[in-house]
Design a protein around this motif. Structure first.
Motif, PDB file in Angstrom:
ATOM      1  N   ARG A   1       2.641  13.722   1.707  1.00 30.97           N
ATOM      2  CA  ARG A   1       1.430  13.442   0.952  1.00 30.97           C
ATOM      3  C   ARG A   1       1.067  11.959   1.009  1.00 30.97           C
ATOM      4  O   ARG A   1      -0.102  11.590   1.018  1.00 30.97           O
ATOM      5  N   ALA A   2       2.068  11.117   1.020  1.00 32.73           N
ATOM      6  CA  ALA A   2       1.818   9.685   1.003  1.00 32.73           C
ATOM      7  C   ALA A   2       1.580   9.144   2.415  1.00 32.73           C
ATOM      8  O   ALA A   2       1.377   7.941   2.593  1.00 32.73           O
ATOM      9  N   GLN A   3       1.635  10.021   3.398  1.00 33.34           N
ATOM     10  CA  GLN A   3       1.457   9.611   4.798  1.00 33.34           C
ATOM     11  C   GLN A   3       2.478   8.544   5.163  1.00 33.34           C
ATOM     12  O   GLN A   3       2.129   7.521   5.757  1.00 33.34           O
ATOM     13  N   VAL A   4       3.682   8.826   4.834  1.00 33.31           N
ATOM     14  CA  VAL A   4       4.732   7.825   4.964  1.00 33.31           C
ATOM     15  C   VAL A   4       5.971   8.542   5.476  1.00 33.31           C
ATOM     16  O   VAL A   4       6.144   9.730   5.247  1.00 33.31           O
TER      17      VAL A   4
ATOM     18  N   SER B   1       1.662   7.477  -6.234  1.00 33.06           N
ATOM     19  CA  SER B   1       0.573   8.393  -6.538  1.00 33.06           C
ATOM     20  C   SER B   1       0.871   9.789  -6.003  1.00 33.06           C
ATOM     21  O   SER B   1       0.637  10.799  -6.678  1.00 33.06           O
ATOM     22  N   ALA B   2       1.394   9.837  -4.796  1.00 32.89           N
ATOM     23  CA  ALA B   2       1.742  11.134  -4.209  1.00 32.89           C
ATOM     24  C   ALA B   2       2.809  11.826  -5.052  1.00 32.89           C
ATOM     25  O   ALA B   2       2.771  13.043  -5.249  1.00 32.89           O
TER      26      ALA B   2
ATOM     27  N   ALA C   1       0.837  -1.199   0.000  1.00 32.74           N
ATOM     28  CA  ALA C   1       0.000   0.000   0.000  1.00 32.74           C
ATOM     29  C   ALA C   1       0.869   1.246   0.000  1.00 32.74           C
ATOM     30  O   ALA C   1       0.577   2.237  -0.675  1.00 32.74           O
ATOM     31  N   ALA C   2       1.954   1.186   0.770  1.00 34.65           N
ATOM     32  CA  ALA C   2       2.854   2.329   0.817  1.00 34.65           C
ATOM     33  C   ALA C   2       3.401   2.625  -0.579  1.00 34.65           C
ATOM     34  O   ALA C   2       3.413   3.762  -1.020  1.00 34.65           O
ATOM     35  N   ASP C   3       3.794   1.581  -1.279  1.00 33.38           N
ATOM     36  CA  ASP C   3       4.286   1.750  -2.640  1.00 33.38           C
ATOM     37  C   ASP C   3       3.301   2.518  -3.496  1.00 33.38           C
ATOM     38  O   ASP C   3       3.655   3.490  -4.169  1.00 33.38           O
ATOM     39  N   ARG C   4       2.071   2.071  -3.455  1.00 31.26           N
ATOM     40  CA  ARG C   4       1.059   2.741  -4.273  1.00 31.26           C
ATOM     41  C   ARG C   4       0.886   4.193  -3.843  1.00 31.26           C
ATOM     42  O   ARG C   4       0.846   5.104  -4.675  1.00 31.26           O
ATOM     43  N   ALA C   5       0.775   4.389  -2.536  1.00 29.38           N
ATOM     44  CA  ALA C   5       0.565   5.750  -2.040  1.00 29.38           C
ATOM     45  C   ALA C   5       1.720   6.662  -2.454  1.00 29.38           C
ATOM     46  O   ALA C   5       1.518   7.813  -2.847  1.00 29.38           O
ATOM     47  N   ILE C   6       2.925   6.132  -2.380  1.00 22.52           N
ATOM     48  CA  ILE C   6       4.097   6.951  -2.700  1.00 22.52           C
ATOM     49  C   ILE C   6       4.098   7.346  -4.172  1.00 22.52           C
ATOM     50  O   ILE C   6       4.284   8.520  -4.514  1.00 22.52           O
TER      51      ILE C   6
END
Lengths: 216, 216, 216, 216
Positions: free
Chosen positions: D48-51, D26-27, D19-24
């Motif tokens: 932005r990716a909450q990471v 996309s962010a 999920a982190a991969d995707r969020a990153i």
DNA sequence: CCCTAAGCGAGACGGTACGTCCCGTCTTGCG
DNA sequence: CGCAAGACGGGACGTACCGTCTCGCTTAGGG
């Protein structure tokens, strides 16, 4: 006065702000008290001093050096030694004076932390000696001379051997006075009050006037 | 023996490895010597001890506590006080013994670092006193009793007041001996050799046998 | 010649050094080659040009503008179009000429970087078009006219519609020539050699002489 | 699918969050659009990716690589090539399809920036080719085969020489199509609309069906 | 011939991003 | 449940540039 070494060429470029120096050292001391050594960060100091973090690094290589300079200021205060009439009384006064300094949280925290850091760093140790510890030794010299004037202590024997002997004695006294007070205050966590100071002064005076260190 | 407190329920699941404990404490000591307090990391200890970082945290809350336990072991060694025939000789022996301990880099670094950390943490300070410093005080007691047997020092006066007075003297001596040696070795950076030990012993003995602390 | 806009009051004070301008632009080009866009810093340019960093900022607002000016110089070179006898030969010559320019590392790096930067900055894009790209279009115009003279291409129809049609064709050719060469050289990373130039020229000539773009 | 290379041992330790991969990624894309390449920071992406910022560095060495992967996703979309009945119509369709991609601000900014960065970095260039550019080439192959089936283009001559010749042609077409569209859209700043696509398709089809590249 | 306004070097200054390291916690899978 | 491995959010580190700001010193005209 504690401040970063000023062996810079001078002449070219904008001069460093002296106000910043003062603000930084003061901020360091207050942050040290509130946060303690390990929680003290360069950022914290910078924001308290209203100064950019880079400005700190322009002047000091790191936290240790900064704190040494900041703490050194505290030991710069009046080093006068009023004549209290006898060797024992003079010693009592010095002990209480030094203890009062160690009561202040900033001095306590800063001194110990810096000493610990210095354990592995002879350069830092030297800086501490010259900036903090060394100048306290003058007190011992003055008190001893006064006691000799009063006749409480024997005058220094003449010649080189005599001078060496005197230096050894001064070093010994210094370690005993400073070490004992620090240990009492910071390790044993017991108060350095008038009673203790009197006992301690009696012990040392007795040792000095009675037998005194034998010649090597 | 220093080790993590064992007040765990016990019974279910796989028991903790005792070998790991030993490896960790030993790794901590060696890492402390090589890296110093500030560069000592949990990761470094873990990899030296061939242990996962998690295992460290399962046993100790943090760096300070781990190091205190690791260093305490070093002060557990023989605390015997052979009778050297006189108070001065006994003091000399203790001083040199303690100095030898402080020569070891691990003791030096560890002790100072832990003391500094303790400046802001009374619980840690108490732990240090009980684990490290306190047990040294027994030496002072024994030496003093022996000197009283020899007649070098006056026996303790009877009654409560006498006991209090005796305790005060013991505390004083302890701070003076430990503090002076530590200061000489770690702050002044001068050797604690036989000459210095003799001078120091003469000073203290003179103070004790000559005037001695006056009764408060 | 590329240089900072000179709409300054003029008259009083020390005039700006023209030598500095040259040194700066030249230093920028060489630094661009060695370091690439992202590692190219104002400091690096300044020190290579033996000039203070302030002097750069006095003349250009920032890195992008400086590099555009520096790179533009390179596209100022000879833009002559020798008559090679046929449209295909003329195209081949232009392609190889342009490719040679892109072989030079400074042109390659500079052009791409500046284009990328321009993606978000229409003002910069306009500056690039007028300083770099636009002047290349003259070549297309000349080549086309020559081919029409030779009878290889049909003459422009008269009237406004004819002129618009001609302009559209010129724009198209320009994008095709420049775009294809850049893509081949900088994206595909394949050499723009004589073989490729011949194939490419054949493709375009065929398209132009054969069907040609139909009227919208 | 674009993501960090997965040649890690696997088995031990907590697995990375997909999920982190995707969020990153996309962010990264959204940040790229809003901020542009140069103002795009790892911190911005992370927040932005909450990471955590470290999580980015655990997966990608730096900004360039992260952006390449993020942009590559956009080129992963449907690459189908519907049969539009003629070579010219197929080309028109591809051109408009590609132009639509370049209209999206994220694609535009990202692609150019990444290409610029790649100018000095062959490894990055290779990554771009394999992740972005290369897969577009399949379209050219398919379109060409279809035109040959229709009889618009001559079939490949048999043998090695024929295959080499075919490959050369495909490469040429690819550079011409992609380069021209990119140049029109990003350098000339003119719209790639149906008119332009028709003109362009006519030019290329004419070149291919008419003369075609001569055999080297 | 000097006056004066600008150029110029040097470098301090407040900022910001970088990439690294460590912290202490958490999730895995294997004993 | 212990344990190794390693991902995770978080935060400080020290460095490098950025663009601006002071300095003190040239260096040309223009009066």
């Amino acid at each position: 006065m504690a401040s970063p070494p000023e062996n810079r060429p001078r002449g070219a470029g904008r001069p460093r702000s002296a106000a910043a120096d003062r603000a930084i050292l003061s901020a360091t001391r207050s942050a040290l008290v509130e946060l303690g050594w390990s929680a003290l960060t360069m950022s914290a100091v910078a924001s308290r001093a209203q100064v950019a973090r880079t400005t700190l690094y322009r002047r000091w290589p790191g936290k240790s050096e900064l704190v040494v300079d900041a703490v050194a200021d505290l030991f710069d205060e009046r080093l006068e030694l009023p004549d209290r009439g006898s060797l024992a009384a003079d010693i009592e006064w010095v002990v209480l004076r030094f203890a009062a300094l160690l009561e202040q949280p900033e001095t306590k925290t800063g001194l110990m932390a810096v000493l610990a850091e210095a354990t592995r760093d002879e350069a830092l140790r030297a800086r501490i000696r010259s900036a903090i510890v060394g100048r306290q030794k003058a007190l011992v010299l003055r008190g001893r001379a006064r006691a000799q004037d009063r006749g409480e202590l024997a005058p220094d024997p003449p010649g080189d051997a005599g001078a060496r002997q005197a230096a050894r004695t001064v070093d010994l006294i210094f370690d005993v006075v400073a070490g004992s007070v620090i240990h009492r205050a910071l390790v044993s966590s017991e108060p350095v009050d008038e009673d203790w100071a009197r006992d301690f002064a009696a012990l040392v005076t007795g040792g000095l006037t009675g037998a005194g260190p034998r010649t090597g």
